[in-house]
Design an enzyme around this catalytic site. Structure first.
Site, PDB file in Angstrom:
ATOM      1  N   HIS A  34       1.022  -0.718  -0.067  1.00  0.00           N
ATOM      2  CA  HIS A  34      -0.216  -0.316   0.030  1.00  0.00           C
ATOM      3  C   HIS A  34       1.305   1.559   0.241  1.00  0.00           C
ATOM      4  O   HIS A  34       0.587   1.926  -0.676  1.00  0.00           O
ATOM      5  CB  HIS A  34      -0.666   0.072   1.079  1.00  0.00           C
ATOM      6  CG  HIS A  34      -1.885  -1.206   1.699  1.00  0.00           C
ATOM      7  ND1 HIS A  34      -1.857  -1.410   2.570  1.00  0.00           N
ATOM      8  CD2 HIS A  34      -2.881  -1.773   0.109  1.00  0.00           C
ATOM      9  CE1 HIS A  34      -3.084  -3.015   2.345  1.00  0.00           C
ATOM     10  NE2 HIS A  34      -3.347  -2.798   1.297  1.00  0.00           N
ATOM     11  N   SER A  43      -2.118  -8.003   3.023  1.00  0.00           N
ATOM     12  CA  SER A  43      -2.809  -7.593   4.612  1.00  0.00           C
ATOM     13  C   SER A  43      -2.987  -9.289   4.999  1.00  0.00           C
ATOM     14  O   SER A  43      -2.780  -9.146   5.720  1.00  0.00           O
ATOM     15  CB  SER A  43      -4.125  -7.158   4.146  1.00  0.00           C
ATOM     16  OG  SER A  43      -3.825  -5.689   4.175  1.00  0.00           O
ATOM     17  N   ARG A  92      -1.214  -6.274  -8.614  1.00  0.00           N
ATOM     18  CA  ARG A  92      -0.159  -6.940  -8.109  1.00  0.00           C
ATOM     19  C   ARG A  92      -0.248  -7.812  -9.420  1.00  0.00           C
ATOM     20  O   ARG A  92       0.759  -8.550  -9.153  1.00  0.00           O
ATOM     21  CB  ARG A  92      -0.131  -7.832  -6.766  1.00  0.00           C
ATOM     22  CG  ARG A  92      -0.329  -6.853  -5.831  1.00  0.00           C
ATOM     23  CD  ARG A  92      -0.823  -7.329  -4.038  1.00  0.00           C
ATOM     24  NE  ARG A  92      -2.448  -7.240  -4.625  1.00  0.00           N
ATOM     25  CZ  ARG A  92      -3.229  -7.623  -2.803  1.00  0.00           C
ATOM     26  NH1 ARG A  92      -2.789  -8.088  -2.192  1.00  0.00           N
ATOM     27  NH2 ARG A  92      -4.734  -8.253  -3.710  1.00  0.00           N
ATOM     28  N   LYS A 146     -17.538  -8.651   6.915  1.00  0.00           N
ATOM     29  CA  LYS A 146     -16.683  -8.686   7.145  1.00  0.00           C
ATOM     30  C   LYS A 146     -15.906  -8.310   8.080  1.00  0.00           C
ATOM     31  O   LYS A 146     -16.086  -7.046   8.569  1.00  0.00           O
ATOM     32  CB  LYS A 146     -15.656  -7.277   5.874  1.00  0.00           C
ATOM     33  CG  LYS A 146     -14.764  -7.810   4.536  1.00  0.00           C
ATOM     34  CD  LYS A 146     -14.067  -6.594   3.792  1.00  0.00           C
ATOM     35  CE  LYS A 146     -13.528  -6.912   2.705  1.00  0.00           C
ATOM     36  NZ  LYS A 146     -12.508  -6.308   2.661  1.00  0.00           N
TER      37      LYS A 146
END
Ligand code: ADP
Length: 153
Positions: A17, A127, A90, A41
């Site tokens: 990030h 993460s 990514r 979440k």
């Protein structure tokens, strides 16, 4: 003013990030890091902690601000007058996932999504991997910005 929202969970912020945000800095007048709250979440870190970690990384950058938001990202962009969404890519899976969202967001709001490819040094970091290492008491330090110290929070 060119204002971009960089939305995400940042649970927690990683070197990936940080890399995207710092490389995007010359492209925009202001970058708002939008820490999302999604009631569906489950997060490892509270919204306060996720924001505090980000604050500690970017405290010396006047162009970078940290907000939290709920609900549709494009609605939040409109409310803060941001014409751009910033995202990092990514791998091909990220691209496939992001493509449909970016098309939809542009159709519904006219907001453009700007993608930056991750640096090769950070492209493997996520993460979720960092959370796994923290849970299992491993050494996560090389994967997150040096300003972040999870044990002290
Ligand atoms: P989300 O839950 O929205 O995916 P994340 O916090 O996982 O939130 O990611 C926010 C943004 O940061 C996304 O655009 C994601 O692709 C990007 N990102 C995550 N990890 C990396 C990394 N290692 N390198 C570059 N970008 C990354």
């Amino acid at each position: 003013m060119k204002r971009a929202l960089f939305p995400g969970s940042f649970d927690p912020i990683t070197n990936g990030h940080e890399d995207i945000i710092l490389r995007a800095l010359p492209l925009f007048d202001e970058i708002i890091i939008g820490v999302g709250i999604n009631s569906e979440k489950k997060y490892m870190f509270s919204i306060e902690k996720r924001m505090a970690f980000i604050d500690s990384v970017f405290s010396k950058y006047k162009k970078i601000k940290v907000h939290f938001y709920e609900g549709l990202t494009i609605k939040y962009c409109k409310s803060i007058d941001a014409d751009f969404i910033l995202r990092g890519l990514r791998n091909p899976a990220d691209f496939e996932f992001e493509k449909a969202i970016a098309h939809t967001n542009r159709k519904l709001s006219g907001i453009e999504t700007v993608f930056l490819l991750t640096s090769s040094k950070t492209s493997f970091i996520s993460s979720s991997i960092v959370r796994d290492i923290i849970k299992n008491k491993g050494d996560y330090k090389s994967l997150v910005p040096s300003a972040v110290n999870f044990s002290s929070k």
